[in-house]
Design an enzyme around this catalytic site. Structure first.
Site: not given
Ligand code: MN
Length: 236
Positions: A107, A210, A212
């Site tokens: 990001c 993203h 994660e």
């Protein structure tokens, strides 16, 4: 056997004036067999260098809009920058380039790589990019928001081996002019660049989505983190 140490750039909360971390950034690295450590929040050149030396790879996390001073951007359209992160990550990235140390940007990370290498950003996607896509989805963040086309012969395609994947999307800014040293690895159907890499490097790669948030449910995200940790270990 020793694990690859991954230095993770800390997040900063302006309201609480406090350093913090989203657990997913650390957990996904552990899940991939790496040892994540949160880097010190500092602009001290020597401390940054020492911390850098301790790491086999670096994870450039999401967060504040990158300072528009890096690309002569329109500051009215940007969120308040985090000057310490900007300075710290500028130093870290320059060290990583010099040493060719595996670096993964997420990001803000992709935006940072791009401006530090001479590219520019859309300071505010909603007002500057005509698009049907939702680039800033509402929670939960582990579900897909739009698709991304992976460019053949790019490392992202080599890792995931699919032409099109679904990605989550939670970003305010994005790449406008690509830095000369970067190549596109993924893009959305509205033309927005969603993944980049530096050719002829061990692993300098960044994505706009993203992993994660969805590495537990999305195998592609996990493959990406695993490849990064492997590169940091010197195995890829
Ligand atoms: Mn997006």
């Amino acid at each position: 056997m020793k694990k690859a140490v991954i230095g993770v750039v800390p997040l900063y909360d302006d309201e609480k004036e406090s350093v913090w971390m989203i657990p997913g950034y650390l957990d996904c690295i552990e899940e991939a067999g790496g040892l994540p450590i949160i880097l010190p929040f500092t602009t001290d050149k020597d401390e940054i260098e020492q911390a850098f030396e301790m790491c086999d790879g670096l994870l450039f996390t999401g967060g504040h809009d990158v300072s528009p001073r890096f690309y002569s951007g329109n500051k009215e359209l940007c969120g308040k920058p985090c000057e310490i992160r900007d300075e710290m990550e500028k130093r870290l990235f320059s060290l990583a380039l010099k040493a060719d140390k595996p670096s993964f940007g997420i990001c803000r990370g992709i935006q940072l790589f791009n401006v530090l290498l001479g590219g520019t950003l859309y300071e505010d996607i909603p007002s500057q990019l005509k698009s049907e896509l939702i680039h800033k989805q509402k929670p939960p963040y582990d579900i897909p928001s739009h698709e991304a086309e992976l460019i053949e012969n790019s490392p992202l395609y080599d890792i995931i081996k699919q032409k099109t994947i679904s990605v989550n999307s939670y970003h305010h800014q994005g790449i406008r002019k690509l830095a000369p040293a970067l190549k596109i690895a993924a893009k959305a159907s509205d033309g927005l660049i969603e993944g980049v890499y530096m050719p002829d490097r061990r692993f300098i790669l960044a994505v706009q989505w993203h992993p994660e948030f969805n590495y537990k449910s999305d195998g592609n995200s996990m493959k990406l983190i695993e490849k990064f940790v492997k590169a940091a270990k010197g195995e890829a």
